[in-house]
Every structure is written in C-alpha cells, then in structure tokens.
Design an enzyme around this catalytic site. Structure first.
Site, PDB file in Angstrom:
ATOM      1  N   GLU A 130       0.903  -1.428  -0.200  1.00 20.61           N
ATOM      2  CA  GLU A 130      -0.224   0.193   0.074  1.00 20.61           C
ATOM      3  C   GLU A 130       0.862   1.235  -0.013  1.00 20.61           C
ATOM      4  OE1 GLU A 130      -2.662   1.428  -0.419  1.00 20.61           O
ATOM      5  OE2 GLU A 130      -4.000   1.406   1.161  1.00 20.61           O
ATOM      6  N   THR A 183      -4.205   9.395  -3.834  1.00 23.23           N
ATOM      7  CA  THR A 183      -4.031   9.463  -2.148  1.00 23.23           C
ATOM      8  C   THR A 183      -3.110  10.183  -1.801  1.00 23.23           C
ATOM      9  OG1 THR A 183      -5.391   7.492  -1.692  1.00 23.23           O
ATOM     10  CG2 THR A 183      -4.091   8.112   0.019  1.00 23.23           C
TER      11      THR A 183
HETATM   12  N1  HSE Z   1      -6.833   7.105   5.681  1.00 26.45           N
HETATM   13  C1  HSE Z   1      -6.489   7.304   4.001  1.00 26.45           C
HETATM   14  C2  HSE Z   1      -6.674   8.571   3.642  1.00 26.45           C
HETATM   15  C3  HSE Z   1      -7.259   6.174   3.332  1.00 26.45           C
HETATM   16  O1  HSE Z   1      -7.498   9.074   3.961  1.00 26.45           O
HETATM   17  O2  HSE Z   1      -5.488   9.288   3.332  1.00 26.45           O
HETATM   18  C4  HSE Z   1      -6.684   6.271   1.709  1.00 26.45           C
HETATM   19  O3  HSE Z   1      -7.429   5.557   1.163  1.00 26.45           O
END
Ligand code: HSE
Length: 308
Positions: A130, A183
């Site tokens: 990830e 992201t």
């Molecule tokens: N918690 C992470 C974010 C999840 O919000 O950046 C990304 O899929």
C-alpha cells in the site's frame, strides 16, 4: 497446488472521524488476483486487466507484487511467481483499490505456499504494498480488506487491530464519481497541525462511531460521522460534494462521508431498499458535475478475501 485465484474486497476507509484508523470491507467491488508458481525464479506480472492501462507492470511498483516481495523476502523464500490482476474497481477511487491488490497478493501467496501466516503478519506486508501507492503507512484499507468486517486500528506503533462487532443492520450505498484522486496528493492538502478543539471533537466523534456500532445505536453513529481532519479540505476535490451529501441525507441516510481520499462517497442506512434509493439520489445529484458515475450497494463484508 500450482496456482490460486483470490477475490480481495474494496473497502471504505476513514468512516467520518476515523482518519487512518477505521475502515470496513465491502462485498463489491473487489479485485481478482491470480498467482501461479513458475520456474523463472522471479516475481513477474503477467497481465493486468480492467485498469485502463494505468497500473505499472513493473513488479517493483505494483502494490500486489511489492507486498508479495516483502513477504517472500521476510522469510527468505526464493521462488518464481507469475501474478495476474483483474481490477474490478477504479484506480484512485477512494475504495481501497491499491489495498485490495496488496491484500490479494499476500493472501494468495500465503495459501499457495501453505505458509499459514497469521493475519497480523500478512497485514504488515500488505501495508508495504500500500505504501507504494499512497506514500504513507496507513492500514485503514488493507486491514479491513484482509480481516473483513469493521476494523479499528487502535495503534500503529505497535500495530493493534481491533475487529468491531457491529450490532447495527447496516447497508452501505457508494457513489463513485468518474474522476481520479491520488491518495498521495490528497494527503498533502491535510494540515499537519490540528487545533486542540478540533482534536477533542474528533476524539469524541471517533468514540461515538465505535460506541454507535457496538451498541447498535444508529442515531449516535450518524451524529458522530463528522470529520475535522481531512474531509473539510478534501471535499473541494469532489465536484458537487455538498449537493451529493445533501441528496443522501434527504433520502434518509444515517450520514454520508468521503471514503478514503475520495472521490467516492458512502452512506449508511438501515434497509436495502433505502440503500438503493440513496444510491440513486446520490447518482442523480452527481450527474450535474461528473458523468459515468457508478454506484454500489453492500453490507459490511465480514469475510474479507476468499479463494475463488
Ligand atoms: N486514511 C487514508 C486517507 C485512506 O484518507 O488518506 C486512503 O485511502
């Protein structure tokens, strides 16, 4: 066994106030990962479909193979594997696409080689996969995709994963607007410092979400699904965010938030019929801003990955 095929689920992450610490698995969409033993003594990606040619075939850059390599290196296993990936969800959708591939990869190899590793160990390697996609160690997609159910990451150091037994009968409606949000980029717009008032509100809401789930109190769940860390800054990345959210609430949603870094948004409600009407309302609202938007309806997927 020479080969194995795994379904690894999409996931909703953050769930309102649970930035980086809460997520749950969906029954759909999800990825299919096939891993085959090979003689060539290296890890190769033989094929990726459904990604619109967006994903790298380089095994050093793909979340599935980076996760697999991390696992094999940890146990000094030197074998050849061919990996093929069928993407059944959008890239940069907020639905844990990179996590599903990473989880599918390690889950497949664990089964294929009969390693019998614990989920905690698989999680560590899935997180390494990830990381390649989001440039951050966060487990709120990989953990639910791997463990199934609703997951709380109580701590990152050391990792402490808590599966929450939810008493609510929840249906989730997902709207996936037809845009891509990375992201890694969406994390850059979040502030590094949080005023104490907001931190207090966030802590209260996080506790409220978990309490709402374990007691089956949907009203408490709904009023706790408010995020002060990420959603206020990220909502501008989603065309029509406010109108989409209002359309879900007007249809009776318990609440409606961005999942992960977006652009997908999700709502909870108490019945399947309502879940369909909420999804329809969200899609209609989003059509003014983006075209080819998709919807999904799912319960919380308690199973996680499955062998196909
Ligand atoms: N918690 C992470 C974010 C999840 O919000 O950046 C990304 O899929």
């Amino acid at each position: 066994m020479k080969n194995i095929k795994i379904f690894a689920p999409a996931s909703i992450s953050n769930v309102g106030p649970g930035f980086d610490i809460m997520g749950f698995a969906l029954y759909k969409p999800g990825d299919e990962i096939m891993v085959k033993l090979d003689n060539h003594k290296k890890i190769v990606i033989s094929k990726i479909t459904g990604d619109g040619k967006k994903l790298p075939l380089n095994p050093e850059k793909n979340t599935a193979t980076v996760a697999i390599k991390s696992l094999l290196d940890a146990y000094n296993i030197k074998i050849g594997l061919s990996v093929s990936i069928k993407k059944r969800m959008g890239i940069g959708s907020g639905l844990g696409s990179s996590a599903a591939s990473a989880v599918g990869g390690v889950y497949a190899v664990n089964k294929l080689l009969g390693l019998n590793l614990r989920r905690e160990e698989l999680l560590y390697h899935a997180m390494a996969g990830e990381y390649i996609a989001s440039q951050a160690y966060h487990a709120d997609n990989v953990a639910p995709a791997l463990y199934g159910g609703f997951v709380l990451i109580r701590s990152y150091d050391p990792l402490d994963i808590i599966k929450i037994k939810t008493r609510n009968k929840l249906f989730c409606s997902v709207l996936y607007p037809d845009i891509e949000i990375r992201t890694s980029e969406a994390r850059k717009i979040i502030k590094n410092k949080i005023p104490i008032k907001k931190a207090v509100a966030q802590a209260g809401n996080s506790a409220g979400v978990i309490t709402g789930l374990v007691t089956g109190d949907n009203k408490l769940l709904g009023r706790s699904m408010i995020d002060h860390f990420a959603e206020p800054y990220r909502k501008f990345l989603i065309p029509g965010y406010d109108i989409i959210r209002e359309s879900a609430l007007a249809e009776g949603a318990i609440n409606c938030n961005i999942t992960g870094s977006g652009p997908s948004m999700f709502s909870f409600c108490e019945s399947e019929d309502k879940a369909y009407s909420i999804a329809e309302a969200m899609k209609k609202a989003s059509a003014k801003f983006t075209s080819r938007n998709k919807t999904y309806i799912s319960r919380i997927n308690e199973k996680g990955p499955i062998v196909l």
